[in-house]
Scaffold this motif. Structure first.
Motif, PDB file in Angstrom:
ATOM      1  N   LYS A 179       0.702   4.376  -2.527  1.00 40.03           N
ATOM      2  CA  LYS A 179       0.516   5.759  -2.050  1.00 40.03           C
ATOM      3  C   LYS A 179       1.623   6.656  -2.590  1.00 40.03           C
ATOM      4  O   LYS A 179       1.370   7.815  -2.968  1.00 40.03           O
TER       5      LYS A 179
ATOM      6  N   SER B 162      -5.654  -1.237   7.822  1.00 40.68           N
ATOM      7  CA  SER B 162      -5.032  -0.191   7.014  1.00 40.68           C
ATOM      8  C   SER B 162      -6.116   0.692   6.430  1.00 40.68           C
ATOM      9  O   SER B 162      -5.903   1.329   5.445  1.00 40.68           O
TER      10      SER B 162
ATOM     11  N   ARG C 121      -6.624   9.258  10.199  1.00 40.85           N
ATOM     12  CA  ARG C 121      -6.691   8.801   8.799  1.00 40.85           C
ATOM     13  C   ARG C 121      -8.118   8.429   8.425  1.00 40.85           C
ATOM     14  O   ARG C 121      -8.626   8.816   7.372  1.00 40.85           O
ATOM     15  N   ALA C 122      -8.760   7.661   9.319  1.00 44.26           N
ATOM     16  CA  ALA C 122     -10.130   7.207   9.054  1.00 44.26           C
ATOM     17  C   ALA C 122     -11.083   8.395   8.971  1.00 44.26           C
ATOM     18  O   ALA C 122     -11.997   8.418   8.143  1.00 44.26           O
TER      19      ALA C 122
ATOM     20  N   LYS D 265      -9.111  -4.091   0.763  1.00 42.01           N
ATOM     21  CA  LYS D 265      -8.550  -3.397   1.934  1.00 42.01           C
ATOM     22  C   LYS D 265      -7.924  -4.409   2.879  1.00 42.01           C
ATOM     23  O   LYS D 265      -8.588  -5.339   3.324  1.00 42.01           O
TER      24      LYS D 265
ATOM     25  N   LEU E  28      -4.328   6.147  13.194  1.00 43.67           N
ATOM     26  CA  LEU E  28      -5.346   5.531  12.335  1.00 43.67           C
ATOM     27  C   LEU E  28      -6.681   6.263  12.457  1.00 43.67           C
ATOM     28  O   LEU E  28      -7.412   6.404  11.467  1.00 43.67           O
TER      29      LEU E  28
ATOM     30  N   PHE F  81      -1.658  10.676   5.174  1.00 38.15           N
ATOM     31  CA  PHE F  81      -1.792   9.289   4.712  1.00 38.15           C
ATOM     32  C   PHE F  81      -0.470   8.632   4.314  1.00 38.15           C
ATOM     33  O   PHE F  81      -0.324   7.422   4.425  1.00 38.15           O
TER      34      PHE F  81
ATOM     35  N   LYS G 108       0.841  -1.199   0.000  1.00 34.31           N
ATOM     36  CA  LYS G 108       0.000   0.000   0.000  1.00 34.31           C
ATOM     37  C   LYS G 108       0.876   1.249   0.000  1.00 34.31           C
ATOM     38  O   LYS G 108       0.560   2.237  -0.671  1.00 34.31           O
TER      39      LYS G 108
ATOM     40  N   MET H 190     -10.118  10.358   5.499  1.00 38.22           N
ATOM     41  CA  MET H 190     -10.144   9.670   4.197  1.00 38.22           C
ATOM     42  C   MET H 190     -11.368  10.021   3.343  1.00 38.22           C
ATOM     43  O   MET H 190     -11.215  10.346   2.152  1.00 38.22           O
TER      44      MET H 190
HETATM   45  C1  ASC Z   1      -4.667   5.363   5.192  1.00 38.14           C
HETATM   46  C2  ASC Z   1      -4.869   4.224   4.370  1.00 38.14           C
HETATM   47  C3  ASC Z   1      -6.181   3.941   4.381  1.00 38.14           C
HETATM   48  C4  ASC Z   1      -6.891   4.856   5.278  1.00 38.14           C
HETATM   49  C5  ASC Z   1      -7.523   4.128   6.419  1.00 38.14           C
HETATM   50  C6  ASC Z   1      -8.399   5.042   7.195  1.00 38.14           C
HETATM   51  O1  ASC Z   1      -3.606   5.901   5.397  1.00 38.14           O
HETATM   52  O2  ASC Z   1      -3.963   3.553   3.691  1.00 38.14           O
HETATM   53  O3  ASC Z   1      -6.799   2.972   3.714  1.00 38.14           O
HETATM   54  O4  ASC Z   1      -5.873   5.763   5.755  1.00 38.14           O
HETATM   55  O5  ASC Z   1      -6.540   3.627   7.263  1.00 38.14           O
HETATM   56  O6  ASC Z   1      -9.702   4.986   6.663  1.00 38.14           O
END
Ligand code: ASC
Length: 231
Positions: free
Chosen positions: A82, A231, A151-152, A227, A148, A141, A78, A155
């Motif tokens: 990215k 992550s 990030r969540a 997914k 996390l 990210f 991943k 996103m």
């Molecule tokens: C990230 C990543 C994701 C999202 C997830 C939060 O960095 O790779 O898939 O954030 O972790 O929704």
């Protein structure tokens, strides 16, 4: 699954073809119908603007949006994907900045006012938002700093603003094509449907179809990268 894969490939090849054709049409426009390319504070310098912006802001950004959808990359880490997503967007950002320098430099060299058209307002907003999106995307990210939970939280906003910016860029490109044609196509005039008008209107349609294909590919839930847990 095989059916879905072939559908994906067909649309991917179509998008690549239409995106590549958009870049070629832009080059033919400025090299054949317009004054060519140069860095002289005259028309050839302005002409870098459509070339760089269609190459970077439209085509490369479109590819960057769908890199996670390529099934043969699903075994790649991943983090690598990215890095490619961010790297392509960074290249597009640099080309967008150079394309703005070309316009302002051309305007200043010919004493043409800056920032009065809707194209320029929406376009500058898109470039500023794109920079913020890139900075926020890398820091939240890509770098291993953010928790996390953050990030969540961010996103869905990142996905929404990315697609909003891409759609805005497509709309801005169409406004730019239109205003350039109205400014520049004389004898025969744009309203008599001359070859340059027809050709460049077609470029606008190609850009729109490219945007439509990218938007379709990225909104198919079944073509999302699986997914991995946590992550
Ligand atoms: C990230 C990543 C994701 C999202 C997830 C939060 O960095 O790779 O898939 O954030 O972790 O929704």
């Amino acid at each position: 699954a095989m059916e879905g894969y072939r559908g994906f490939l067909g649309l991917l090849v179509s998008a690549l073809l239409v995106g590549f054709l958009s870049v070629i049409f832009t080059l033919i426009w400025v090299l054949h119908y317009r004054e060519g390319l140069g860095w002289d504070a005259r028309e050839p310098e302005f002409n870098w603007h459509p070339v760089l912006v269609v190459t970077g802001f439209v085509f490369i950004q479109g590819i960057a949006i769908i890199v996670y959808r390529l099934p043969w990359t699903w075994k790649c880490s991943k983090l690598l994907m990215k890095g490619i997503h961010a790297g392509l967007n960074a290249v597009a950002a640099v080309l967008a900045i150079i394309s703005l320098v070309a316009v302002f430099d051309f305007h200043n060299g010919k004493n043409i006012p800056n920032m009065y058209s809707l194209h320029s307002w929406v376009g500058l907003i898109a470039v500023i938002l794109y920079m913020l999106q890139l900075l926020l995307g890398v820091s939240v990210f890509l770098l291993p700093l953010a928790p996390l939970s953050l990030r969540a939280l961010l996103m869905p906003i990142h996905v929404y603003s990315g697609l909003l910016i891409f759609g805005t860029v497509i709309a801005t490109a169409l406004m730019g094509v239109t205003e350039k044609l109205i400014f520049s196509v004389k004898n025969p005039a744009y309203n008599t449907l001359p070859p340059e008008g027809v050709f460049t209107n077609t470029l606008g349609l190609l850009i729109l179809v490219f945007g439509a294909l990218i938007f379709w590919i990225v909104t198919r839930p079944q073509w999302k990268r699986p997914k991995e847990p946590n992550s």
